[in-house]
Each structure stands twice: as C-alpha cells, then as structure tokens.
Scaffold this active site. Structure first.
Site, PDB file in Angstrom:
ATOM      1  N   SER A 110       0.865  -1.182   0.000  1.00 23.63           N
ATOM      2  CA  SER A 110       0.000   0.000   0.000  1.00 23.63           C
ATOM      3  C   SER A 110       0.898   1.228   0.000  1.00 23.63           C
ATOM      4  O   SER A 110       2.022   1.173   0.506  1.00 23.63           O
ATOM      5  CB  SER A 110      -0.845  -0.018   1.266  1.00 23.63           C
ATOM      6  OG  SER A 110      -1.243   1.293   1.597  1.00 23.63           O
ATOM      7  N   SER A 111       0.387   2.345  -0.533  1.00 22.05           N
ATOM      8  CA  SER A 111       1.224   3.551  -0.572  1.00 22.05           C
ATOM      9  C   SER A 111       1.504   4.103   0.832  1.00 22.05           C
ATOM     10  O   SER A 111       2.406   4.920   0.997  1.00 22.05           O
ATOM     11  CB  SER A 111       0.575   4.631  -1.444  1.00 22.05           C
ATOM     12  OG  SER A 111      -0.696   4.965  -0.947  1.00 22.05           O
ATOM     13  N   CYS A 112       0.761   3.628   1.864  1.00 19.19           N
ATOM     14  CA  CYS A 112       1.003   4.156   3.215  1.00 19.19           C
ATOM     15  C   CYS A 112       2.266   3.587   3.848  1.00 19.19           C
ATOM     16  O   CYS A 112       2.635   3.976   4.943  1.00 19.19           O
ATOM     17  CB  CYS A 112      -0.199   3.913   4.109  1.00 19.19           C
ATOM     18  SG  CYS A 112      -0.404   2.202   4.544  1.00 19.19           S
ATOM     19  N   TYR A 139      -0.700  -0.840  10.326  1.00 17.26           N
ATOM     20  CA  TYR A 139      -0.948  -1.496   9.034  1.00 17.26           C
ATOM     21  C   TYR A 139       0.309  -1.426   8.162  1.00 17.26           C
ATOM     22  O   TYR A 139       0.738  -2.417   7.561  1.00 17.26           O
ATOM     23  CB  TYR A 139      -2.113  -0.778   8.357  1.00 17.26           C
ATOM     24  CG  TYR A 139      -2.448  -1.269   6.980  1.00 17.26           C
ATOM     25  CD1 TYR A 139      -3.160  -2.443   6.788  1.00 17.26           C
ATOM     26  CD2 TYR A 139      -2.055  -0.542   5.844  1.00 17.26           C
ATOM     27  CE1 TYR A 139      -3.472  -2.888   5.510  1.00 17.26           C
ATOM     28  CE2 TYR A 139      -2.362  -0.976   4.571  1.00 17.26           C
ATOM     29  CZ  TYR A 139      -3.070  -2.153   4.403  1.00 17.26           C
ATOM     30  OH  TYR A 139      -3.376  -2.598   3.142  1.00 17.26           O
ATOM     31  N   LYS A 143       2.682  -4.440   6.455  1.00 14.39           N
ATOM     32  CA  LYS A 143       2.898  -4.527   5.002  1.00 14.39           C
ATOM     33  C   LYS A 143       4.393  -4.447   4.672  1.00 14.39           C
ATOM     34  O   LYS A 143       4.888  -5.138   3.783  1.00 14.39           O
ATOM     35  CB  LYS A 143       2.134  -3.407   4.286  1.00 14.39           C
ATOM     36  CG  LYS A 143       0.639  -3.663   4.237  1.00 14.39           C
ATOM     37  CD  LYS A 143       0.376  -4.849   3.343  1.00 14.39           C
ATOM     38  CE  LYS A 143      -1.070  -5.223   3.241  1.00 14.39           C
ATOM     39  NZ  LYS A 143      -1.284  -6.463   2.488  1.00 14.39           N
ATOM     40  N   HIS A 182     -12.874   3.713   3.576  1.00 13.00           N
ATOM     41  CA  HIS A 182     -11.986   4.745   3.042  1.00 13.00           C
ATOM     42  C   HIS A 182     -12.834   5.926   2.548  1.00 13.00           C
ATOM     43  O   HIS A 182     -14.063   5.861   2.531  1.00 13.00           O
ATOM     44  CB  HIS A 182     -11.129   4.183   1.905  1.00 13.00           C
ATOM     45  CG  HIS A 182     -10.011   3.325   2.398  1.00 13.00           C
ATOM     46  ND1 HIS A 182     -10.051   1.949   2.340  1.00 13.00           N
ATOM     47  CD2 HIS A 182      -8.833   3.644   2.974  1.00 13.00           C
ATOM     48  CE1 HIS A 182      -8.937   1.460   2.871  1.00 13.00           C
ATOM     49  NE2 HIS A 182      -8.185   2.467   3.260  1.00 13.00           N
TER      50      HIS A 182
HETATM   51  P1  GDP Z   1      -5.801   7.536   4.101  1.00 10.09           P
HETATM   52  O1  GDP Z   1      -5.386   7.820   2.679  1.00 10.09           O
HETATM   53  O2  GDP Z   1      -5.050   6.395   4.723  1.00 10.09           O
HETATM   54  O3  GDP Z   1      -5.742   8.783   4.942  1.00 10.09           O
HETATM   55  O4  GDP Z   1      -7.289   6.973   4.022  1.00 10.09           O
HETATM   56  P2  GDP Z   1      -8.789   7.513   3.953  1.00 10.09           P
HETATM   57  O5  GDP Z   1      -9.335   7.126   2.628  1.00 10.09           O
HETATM   58  O6  GDP Z   1      -9.502   6.962   5.152  1.00 10.09           O
HETATM   59  O7  GDP Z   1      -8.763   9.108   4.096  1.00 10.09           O
HETATM   60  C1  GDP Z   1      -8.288   9.967   3.100  1.00 10.09           C
HETATM   61  C2  GDP Z   1      -8.540  11.420   3.485  1.00 10.09           C
HETATM   62  O8  GDP Z   1      -9.946  11.704   3.347  1.00 10.09           O
HETATM   63  C3  GDP Z   1      -8.175  11.807   4.913  1.00 10.09           C
HETATM   64  O9  GDP Z   1      -7.612  13.104   4.885  1.00 10.09           O
HETATM   65  C4  GDP Z   1      -9.531  11.851   5.623  1.00 10.09           C
HETATM   66  O10 GDP Z   1      -9.537  12.733   6.732  1.00 10.09           O
HETATM   67  C5  GDP Z   1     -10.419  12.405   4.512  1.00 10.09           C
HETATM   68  N1  GDP Z   1     -11.858  12.142   4.661  1.00 10.09           N
HETATM   69  C6  GDP Z   1     -12.850  13.085   4.534  1.00 10.09           C
HETATM   70  N2  GDP Z   1     -14.053  12.537   4.756  1.00 10.09           N
HETATM   71  C7  GDP Z   1     -13.847  11.208   4.987  1.00 10.09           C
HETATM   72  C8  GDP Z   1     -14.721  10.101   5.253  1.00 10.09           C
HETATM   73  O11 GDP Z   1     -15.940  10.233   5.327  1.00 10.09           O
HETATM   74  N3  GDP Z   1     -14.148   8.882   5.414  1.00 10.09           N
HETATM   75  C9  GDP Z   1     -12.791   8.697   5.336  1.00 10.09           C
HETATM   76  N4  GDP Z   1     -12.280   7.473   5.499  1.00 10.09           N
HETATM   77  N5  GDP Z   1     -11.939   9.733   5.099  1.00 10.09           N
HETATM   78  C10 GDP Z   1     -12.458  10.968   4.930  1.00 10.09           C
END
Ligand code: GDP
Length: 314
Positions: A110-112, A139, A143, A182
């Site tokens: 994963s890119s994280c 996580y 990975k 996500h």
């Molecule tokens: P990340 O790429 O590991 O941070 O995974 P996420 O997909 O959970 O979040 C991506 C970004 O979207 C982060 O900056 C979150 O704060 C923002 N975000 C905004 N609204 C939402 C939401 O409803 N769900 C999630 N998961 N992220 C949100």
C-alpha cells in the site's frame, strides 16, 4: 512468465475488492484454474492450515491480496488487529508458498508504507527512509514486513517473490461502512444519504486539504497481471494513476456524481492523515502499463454499482 489457461494460481483474499478484481481480470484472459478459498474454508492466520493447503494444492503462483483494510478512523481505532492479522497472513502465505515449492508470488502492499515526509511523487526507493504516518503505522509496518520478506526470500532462495504498492483504491466490492471505510466509499454513502434525506449539507472529515491519488481497482488488476507477466519484475512497483487532488475537490466530484447540490462542510476535529502521497509510477510505465479509467468515469460506474447492489442499505 506467461499466464496460461491452466496456470494454478492461488488468489489469497479473492472475496475482497482487490482479489475479486484480479479474479475478473484473470478470467477475462481465459485463466480458469484458479485456486480460491473463502475465510471459512481457509483461515490465513492459521499457519498449520495454510501449510496444509499449500502442500495439497501446490499453487504455481500466488497473488497475495488478503488483508485487513480500513480507512483512517478504523486504522487508528484498531491498530492491534491491523498489525496482528496483516503480519500473520503475510508470513503464513509467503513462508508456506516457499516451503511448498511455489516459484512466483506477488504481494500487495500500500502507498502508506512510505514515510510521511517522502518526496512527491514518491519513488520506491523512499521505503524505510523516515518515520511513518501515525494514523496507519500498524498497518504499514505489517505490510513493510511482508514486502521485505519477499525481497529476502527472493535474494536468499532465488524465488521470484515481489510486491506491488497500490495507491488509494476504489471500485466494486469496496467496504461501505459509515465509519470504517476509506474516503470514496464513505463519501458516496454520505452524499447519497444526504440527497435521500434532503439535507442541506454534508460534512467531510478533516480539513479537506490533504491530497490523495485514486485508482480504480480494475486498473490495478491489469497492472498486477502486467507484473506477473514480466520475467524479471522489480522487487517493488508503485501502481497509481499519476495525479492527485485535494479531498475537498474529490468531494465536489462525488457530490456531482451523486446529484447532491447542498453545501460541503469540513470537520477539523477528525484526522487529516498524511498531507500527500502521490506515487512515482515510472517503473510501471516502463513496463507499458498505465491507468485507463478516469476518476469521474470510475466514480459514476462505482455509484451505479452501489445502487444496483443496495450497498447503502443497512
Ligand atoms: P488515508 O489515505 O489512509 O488517509 O485513508 P482515507 O481514505 O480513510 O482518508 C483519506 C482522506 O480523506 C483523509 O484526509 C480523511 O480525513 C479524509 N476524509 C474526509 N471525509 C472522509 C470520510 O468520510 N471517510 C474517510 N475514510 N476519510 C475521509
């Protein structure tokens, strides 16, 4: 390496979003001898059961797409489950594959896994050069252990075990849990609900400023097959679309796709996570792969699939 119609390929995690996209892509290529096991049939955290499965079935190739995944909130709420389950499945599958003579394994990262402050776009060489983003550290560590296992087994034992590092994914088969998903599935659900309820506004987590890159899972599956068909693949290959956008802009696109016309607000008490993680995809480009599904088309398709399959019910 060519994929034949009778290649015995084990797809670990075939019911997940990535695994099911890989199954679709392989079947579209005429590969039918797929080895598939549900979690009830084979618990990948059980090392004895995994060893037995590999001894009996002798897969020629493994695509390791089994993982416990979740969005930013799930990752910071359940770090123990994320590190334990992902470490267990990685080490059980990689080690049993090697013990039972499997020569080829593709591990999904994963890119994280890259440092929070990595240069952008992030080259594969940024791995282990700095501290990780705290919201998904557990996580990421699991990975990193998996992809480093592949690299060491390849170096020491001469097996072709390698890894793909996808950017943030979306598409059919995603998890639409209101809190643990996500951002794309989370916002599709929230905007859909707001439209349905006639609400005036939708709230985004965080500031809306972090930038993310998104890839449709069918594009990823095509990239994974490209890697499997490469005779000497790189140890790690990033897979992304090559562009990112702020979460706020993503939300505007989603509102448009769903047909929500109200206000978009932010909630800075929720975490932003890493400010940016755009992948450098030159290695995949050099192999002739690039993403084909635009974000707007992919979101339209995904929303249609949600409505068709009742993803927002319950
Ligand atoms: P990340 O790429 O590991 O941070 O995974 P996420 O997909 O959970 O979040 C991506 C970004 O979207 C982060 O900056 C979150 O704060 C923002 N975000 C905004 N609204 C939402 C939401 O409803 N769900 C999630 N998961 N992220 C949100």
């Amino acid at each position: 390496m060519s994929l034949n119609s009778d290649s015995r390929i084990f797809i670990a995690g075939h019911r997940g979003m990535v695994g099911s996209a890989v199954v679709r892509a392989l079947r579209a290529k005429g590969v039918e001898a797929l080895l598939l096991r549900s979690r009830a049939e084979l618990d990948l955290c059980d090392s004895v059961a995994v060893e037995r499965f590999f001894a009996e079935e002798k897969p020629e190739m493994v695509i390791h797409s089994a993982a416990r995944v979740g969005g930013i909130h799930a990752n910071r709420t359940f770090p123990a489950e994320f590190i334990y389950e992902n470490l267990s499945v990685a080490q059980n599958v990689i080690h049993s594959a090697w013990r039972q003579g499997c020569q080829r394994l593709l591990f999904l990262g994963s890119s994280c896994i890259y440092p929070r402050e990595a240069p952008q776009p992030i080259p594969e060489t940024a791995l282990l050069t700095g501290p990780l983003e705290p919201t998904n550290e557990a996580y990421a560590l699991a990975k990193i252990a998996g992809l480093e296992m592949c690299r060491h087994y390849r170096n020491q034992y001469g097996v072709c075990y390698h890894s793909a590092m996808p950017t943030n994914l979306y598409g059919p088969g995603d998890n639409y849990h209101p809190d643990h998903s996500h951002v794309i599935p989370g916002l599709l659900r929230r905007f859909h609900q707001a439209k349905h309820d006639g609400a005036n506004s939708v709230v985004l987590w965080g500031t809306g400023r972090p930038r993310r890159e998104f890839l449709h899972v069918d594009d990823l599956a095509a990239g994974l097959l490209t890697l499997l068909e490469t005779e000497h693949p790189p140890d790690i290959a990033n897979i992304g679309c090559g562009e990112d956008l702020p979460i706020r802009e993503l939300a505007e696109v989603i509102a448009d796709v769903v047909g929500f016309t109200g206000e978009i607000k932010t909630d800075p008490s929720m975490p932003d996570g890493t400010p940016r993680k755009l992948l450098d995809i030159s290695r995949m480009r050099a192999l002739g792969w690039s993403a084909r599904i635009s974000l707007v088309d992919g979101l339209r398709q995904t929303y249609a699939e949600c409505l068709q399959n009742g993803r927002f019910e319950g």
